[in-house]
Scaffold this active site. Structure first.
Site, PDB file in Angstrom:
ATOM      1  N   CYS A 176       0.925  -1.041   0.055  1.00  0.00           N
ATOM      2  CA  CYS A 176       0.008   0.003   0.109  1.00  0.00           C
ATOM      3  C   CYS A 176       0.857   1.293  -0.119  1.00  0.00           C
ATOM      4  CB  CYS A 176      -0.864  -0.039   1.115  1.00  0.00           C
ATOM      5  SG  CYS A 176      -1.962  -1.361   1.462  1.00  0.00           S
ATOM      6  N   HIS A 257      12.321   1.657   4.407  1.00  0.00           N
ATOM      7  CA  HIS A 257      12.461   0.214   4.182  1.00  0.00           C
ATOM      8  C   HIS A 257      12.621  -0.692   5.352  1.00  0.00           C
ATOM      9  CE1 HIS A 257      11.447  -3.381   2.063  1.00  0.00           C
ATOM     10  NE2 HIS A 257      11.539  -3.064   1.038  1.00  0.00           N
ATOM     11  N   HIS A 343      -2.095  20.039   4.180  1.00  0.00           N
ATOM     12  CA  HIS A 343      -3.037  19.141   4.128  1.00  0.00           C
ATOM     13  C   HIS A 343      -2.566  17.606   4.396  1.00  0.00           C
ATOM     14  CE1 HIS A 343      -5.742  22.302   2.643  1.00  0.00           C
ATOM     15  NE2 HIS A 343      -4.627  22.680   1.843  1.00  0.00           N
ATOM     16  N   HIS A 347      -2.407   7.241   4.541  1.00  0.00           N
ATOM     17  CA  HIS A 347      -2.897   5.939   4.196  1.00  0.00           C
ATOM     18  C   HIS A 347      -4.002   5.503   5.079  1.00  0.00           C
ATOM     19  CE1 HIS A 347      -3.510   1.775   2.709  1.00  0.00           C
ATOM     20  NE2 HIS A 347      -2.798   1.327   3.931  1.00  0.00           N
ATOM     21  N   HIS A 376     -14.144   5.912   4.806  1.00  0.00           N
ATOM     22  CA  HIS A 376     -15.562   5.656   5.069  1.00  0.00           C
ATOM     23  C   HIS A 376     -16.191   5.192   3.482  1.00  0.00           C
ATOM     24  CE1 HIS A 376     -19.833   6.493   5.654  1.00  0.00           C
ATOM     25  NE2 HIS A 376     -19.530   6.161   6.835  1.00  0.00           N
ATOM     26  N   ASN A 380     -10.478   0.657   2.189  1.00  0.00           N
ATOM     27  CA  ASN A 380      -8.943   0.874   1.899  1.00  0.00           C
ATOM     28  C   ASN A 380      -8.470   0.534   0.483  1.00  0.00           C
ATOM     29  OD1 ASN A 380      -6.122  -0.163   1.889  1.00  0.00           O
ATOM     30  ND2 ASN A 380      -5.996  -0.917   3.649  1.00  0.00           N
TER      31      ASN A 380
HETATM   32  C1  LIG Z   1      -9.576  -4.789  12.063  1.00  0.00           C
HETATM   33  C2  LIG Z   1      -9.938  -3.552  13.105  1.00  0.00           C
HETATM   34  C3  LIG Z   1     -10.957  -2.845  12.129  1.00  0.00           C
HETATM   35  C4  LIG Z   1     -10.633  -4.177  14.279  1.00  0.00           C
HETATM   36  O1  LIG Z   1     -11.198  -2.985  15.029  1.00  0.00           O
HETATM   37  P1  LIG Z   1     -10.751  -2.735  16.598  1.00  0.00           P
HETATM   38  O2  LIG Z   1      -9.318  -3.140  16.865  1.00  0.00           O
HETATM   39  O3  LIG Z   1     -11.420  -1.577  17.212  1.00  0.00           O
HETATM   40  O4  LIG Z   1     -11.577  -3.954  17.133  1.00  0.00           O
HETATM   41  P2  LIG Z   1     -10.995  -5.168  18.078  1.00  0.00           P
HETATM   42  O5  LIG Z   1      -9.705  -5.056  18.724  1.00  0.00           O
HETATM   43  O6  LIG Z   1     -12.221  -5.668  19.024  1.00  0.00           O
HETATM   44  O7  LIG Z   1     -11.049  -6.315  16.930  1.00  0.00           O
HETATM   45  C5  LIG Z   1     -12.298  -6.910  16.696  1.00  0.00           C
HETATM   46  C6  LIG Z   1     -11.939  -8.538  16.251  1.00  0.00           C
HETATM   47  O8  LIG Z   1     -11.107  -8.539  15.286  1.00  0.00           O
HETATM   48  C7  LIG Z   1      -9.809  -9.359  15.840  1.00  0.00           C
HETATM   49  N1  LIG Z   1      -8.620  -9.129  15.182  1.00  0.00           N
HETATM   50  C8  LIG Z   1      -8.232  -7.884  14.886  1.00  0.00           C
HETATM   51  N2  LIG Z   1      -7.220  -7.764  14.174  1.00  0.00           N
HETATM   52  C9  LIG Z   1      -6.811  -9.047  13.919  1.00  0.00           C
HETATM   53  C10 LIG Z   1      -5.762  -9.554  13.059  1.00  0.00           C
HETATM   54  N3  LIG Z   1      -4.874  -9.179  12.509  1.00  0.00           N
HETATM   55  N4  LIG Z   1      -6.100 -11.175  13.273  1.00  0.00           N
HETATM   56  C11 LIG Z   1      -6.863 -11.689  13.703  1.00  0.00           C
HETATM   57  N5  LIG Z   1      -7.952 -11.308  14.368  1.00  0.00           N
HETATM   58  C12 LIG Z   1      -7.718  -9.789  14.537  1.00  0.00           C
HETATM   59  C13 LIG Z   1      -9.869  -9.014  17.286  1.00  0.00           C
HETATM   60  O9  LIG Z   1      -9.179 -10.017  17.940  1.00  0.00           O
HETATM   61  C14 LIG Z   1     -11.466  -9.064  17.746  1.00  0.00           C
HETATM   62  O10 LIG Z   1     -11.882 -10.335  17.886  1.00  0.00           O
HETATM   63  P3  LIG Z   1     -12.898 -10.641  18.735  1.00  0.00           P
HETATM   64  O11 LIG Z   1     -14.193  -9.810  18.614  1.00  0.00           O
HETATM   65  O12 LIG Z   1     -13.125 -12.367  18.753  1.00  0.00           O
HETATM   66  O13 LIG Z   1     -12.121 -10.556  20.325  1.00  0.00           O
HETATM   67  C15 LIG Z   1      -8.802  -2.547  13.602  1.00  0.00           C
HETATM   68  O14 LIG Z   1      -8.025  -3.394  14.409  1.00  0.00           O
HETATM   69  C16 LIG Z   1      -7.963  -2.312  12.385  1.00  0.00           C
HETATM   70  O15 LIG Z   1      -8.345  -0.992  11.672  1.00  0.00           O
HETATM   71  N6  LIG Z   1      -6.703  -2.726  12.240  1.00  0.00           N
HETATM   72  C17 LIG Z   1      -5.599  -2.610  11.122  1.00  0.00           C
HETATM   73  C18 LIG Z   1      -5.957  -2.973  10.098  1.00  0.00           C
HETATM   74  C19 LIG Z   1      -4.623  -3.085   9.426  1.00  0.00           C
HETATM   75  O16 LIG Z   1      -3.621  -3.639   9.572  1.00  0.00           O
HETATM   76  N7  LIG Z   1      -4.667  -2.142   8.139  1.00  0.00           N
HETATM   77  C20 LIG Z   1      -3.754  -2.163   7.292  1.00  0.00           C
HETATM   78  C21 LIG Z   1      -4.043  -3.288   6.215  1.00  0.00           C
HETATM   79  S1  LIG Z   1      -2.691  -3.279   4.994  1.00  0.00           S
HETATM   80  C22 LIG Z   1      -2.624  -2.245   4.078  1.00  0.00           C
HETATM   81  O17 LIG Z   1      -3.199  -1.388   4.064  1.00  0.00           O
HETATM   82  C23 LIG Z   1      -1.185  -2.211   3.646  1.00  0.00           C
HETATM   83  C24 LIG Z   1      -0.554  -3.101   2.447  1.00  0.00           C
HETATM   84  O18 LIG Z   1      -1.483  -4.227   2.235  1.00  0.00           O
HETATM   85  O19 LIG Z   1       0.490  -3.165   2.079  1.00  0.00           O
END
Ligand SMILES: CC(C)(COP(=O)(O)OP(=O)(O)OC[C@H]1O[C@@H](n2cnc3c(N)ncnc32)[C@H](O)[C@@H]1OP(=O)(O)O)[C@@H](O)C(=O)NCCC(=O)NCCSC(=O)CC(=O)O
Length: 447
Positions: A176, A257, A343, A347, A376, A380
């Site tokens: 990303c 990196h 601004h 990501h 929103h 992503n």
């Molecule tokens: C996934 C979320 C929306 C969840 O929201 P919250 O953290 O507020 O909620 P929460 O902690 O109660 O999590 C909800 C449920 O998801 C589970 N959970 C959260 N992250 C997890 C993971 N990585 N693996 C397995 N389970 C996971 C929790 O245990 C929980 O389970 P239970 O309810 O059973 O307890 C958030 O954590 C988030 O935005 N995380 C970051 C996502 C991310 O890494 N994005 C980057 C993508 S990669 C990218 O963009 C770049 C690329 O690809 O290069």
């Protein structure tokens, strides 16, 4: 982020250090002037707007998930979706709407999605700018998970009948944060080949790919909740003749990196689960790793972008700290990034990513508005998310001549990359509308 000075440094050492920093800054400024690169202009950009029928409202997502992975995992996915920061209008490609038996993503399905996203964004951009495709001499496309033969750049050359001497590069698997990498590559190619014409860059992620996960492992299912259709096309020029009609000038591309760190290297990991389903496993440590990558990134970024007043504040912080010889925990220094940028287009990786960035950068709610609203409305969208953020800011009529824009990409590798732009003419809200034109009036929303 923490800037601290070892307590054993006395006043004279600090004075010497300060003088050295000032001398180094003077030397760097001198070198910068001597080796100044020709300016690179951004004529315009366009973000893909998914058709209405590709929408994935929560209810449809939940119903679909129940059919495919069963009640228990579906309720987990809905829980994650509700906390993800995504709204009800994000979109997925055709293949992801199928109900069981869910077909494996096919090459033709992936191509269909790539053509829809990439051609729509380029068509829009060419229409906006009136550019003749034959004026394009450099083509760079970054797409993380879909890398067909022939390549995505060949697909674009074929569609628009681009020149046979075009310098084309398809960047795959770079995550990303690869948007600024593409911008940097295009910039270098334009500078190395001064009469080559314009550079067209496309940043996207093709979701209909072999790594669109179809199993039941939670860490590999999270990307299915977050990633959505999206892409952006951008036109750059090194020709001063394009300056009057360009919107922005590229100021810096900065890359960090962190793959030498095993934890960072593995935190986004493509693999098969025990049942043989390919996917990308998302570690819960992504936000921690991103913070570490940011610290390193700031070491390069801050000296380049912070204004003198902020650099002096930093120096005075160093002096005060060394004089205090305090045993209490080291105070931290977080630069006021709003003094360097007007601004922020960060990501939009997921709610936790945006929350983490807001905290680390000490930004106000309005400064992360463009990022949150992009998440929103569009989800992503990988490397293109920073363009949806800029599109939002333009569509709100907030971009004025002289404004400085920071696009910050984070992603697999682990990498953290920035592109810094300066606006060189006022941007009219209508002109900036693009993918946001018919919905920006409904934003910001609370999320
Ligand atoms: C996934 C979320 C929306 C969840 O929201 P919250 O953290 O507020 O909620 P929460 O902690 O109660 O999590 C909800 C449920 O998801 C589970 N959970 C959260 N992250 C997890 C993971 N990585 N693996 C397995 N389970 C996971 C929790 O245990 C929980 O389970 P239970 O309810 O059973 O307890 C958030 O954590 C988030 O935005 N995380 C970051 C996502 C991310 O890494 N994005 C980057 C993508 S990669 C990218 O963009 C770049 C690329 O690809 O290069």
């Amino acid at each position: 982020m923490e800037y601290s000075l070892p307590s054993y440094l006395d006043y004279s050492t600090t004075t010497l250090l300060s003088s050295l920093i000032i001398l180094a800054a003077a030397y760097l400024t001198f070198r910068q002037f001597r080796h100044r690169r020709p300016p690179i202009y951004l004529l315009d950009f366009a973000c893909f707007k998914p058709p209405q029928n590709y929408r994935v409202p929560y209810a449809a997502f939940a119903e679909h998930a129940r059919f495919i992975v069963g009640e228990e995992i579906a309720s987990f996915l809905v829980r994650v979706l509700e906390k993800s920061g995504l709204g009800e209008e994000t979109a997925l490609p055709v293949g992801a709407h199928y109900i069981e038996p869910s077909p494996r993503p096919t090459m033709s399905g992936s191509r269909d999605e790539a053509e829809l996203v990439i051609f729509s964004a380029i068509d829009d951009l060419l229409k906006k700018t009136g550019v003749d495709p034959l004026d394009i001499g450099v083509l760079v496309i970054n797409s993380n998970s879909f890398y067909p033969v022939p390549s995505l750049t060949s697909m674009v050359v074929n569609r628009y009948k681009l020149r046979s001497d075009i310098r084309s590069y398809s960047l795959a698997s770079m995550g990303c944060s690869s948007g600024p990498i593409s911008i940097g590559l295009a910039r270098d190619l334009l500078i190395a080949n001064p009469n080559t014409g314009l550079a067209l860059i496309v940043s996207t992620e093709i979701i209909t790919s072999p790594s669109w996960y179809q199993g039941k492992l939670r860490s590999m299912l999270i990307p299915n909740c977050l990633f959505r259709l999206g892409g952006a096309a951008i036109l750059l020029s090194a020709s001063p003749s394009h300056r009057p009609r360009s919107k922005y000038q590229l100021i810096h591309v900065i890359r960090t990196h962190l793959a030498s760190d095993d934890r960072a290297y593995r935190c986004l990991w493509m693999e098969e689960d025990d049942a043989g389903h390919l996917g990308i496993s998302l570690s819960k440590q992504v936000v921690d790793v991103a913070s570490k990558a940011l610290e390193l990134h700031f070491a390069t970024l801050c000296p380049l972008v912070l204004p003198l007043s902020e650099k002096l504040r930093y120096l005075s912080f160093l002096l005060q700290r060394s004089n205090k010889k305090s045993v209490s925990p080291a105070p931290t220094f977080v630069p006021e990034f709003r003094r360097a940028f007007d601004h922020f287009c960060l990501h939009a990786g997921g709610k936790a990513v945006v929350d983490g960035l807001q905290k680390v950068l000490e930004l106000r709610d309005e400064e992360v508005e463009a990022t949150r609203m992009s998440l929103h409305r569009f989800g992503n969208t990988s490397s293109s998310s920073v363009w949806y953020g800029l599109g939002y800011t333009e569509a709100k009529g907030r971009v004025r001549k002289g404004d400085r824009i920071w696009q910050l990409g984070l992603g697999g590798g682990f990498k953290c990359n920035s592109a810094v732009w300066r606006c060189i003419r006022d941007v009219d809200a209508k002109e900036g509308g693009g993918a946001w034109a018919d919905c920006v009036h409904r934003y910001p929303v609370c999320c």
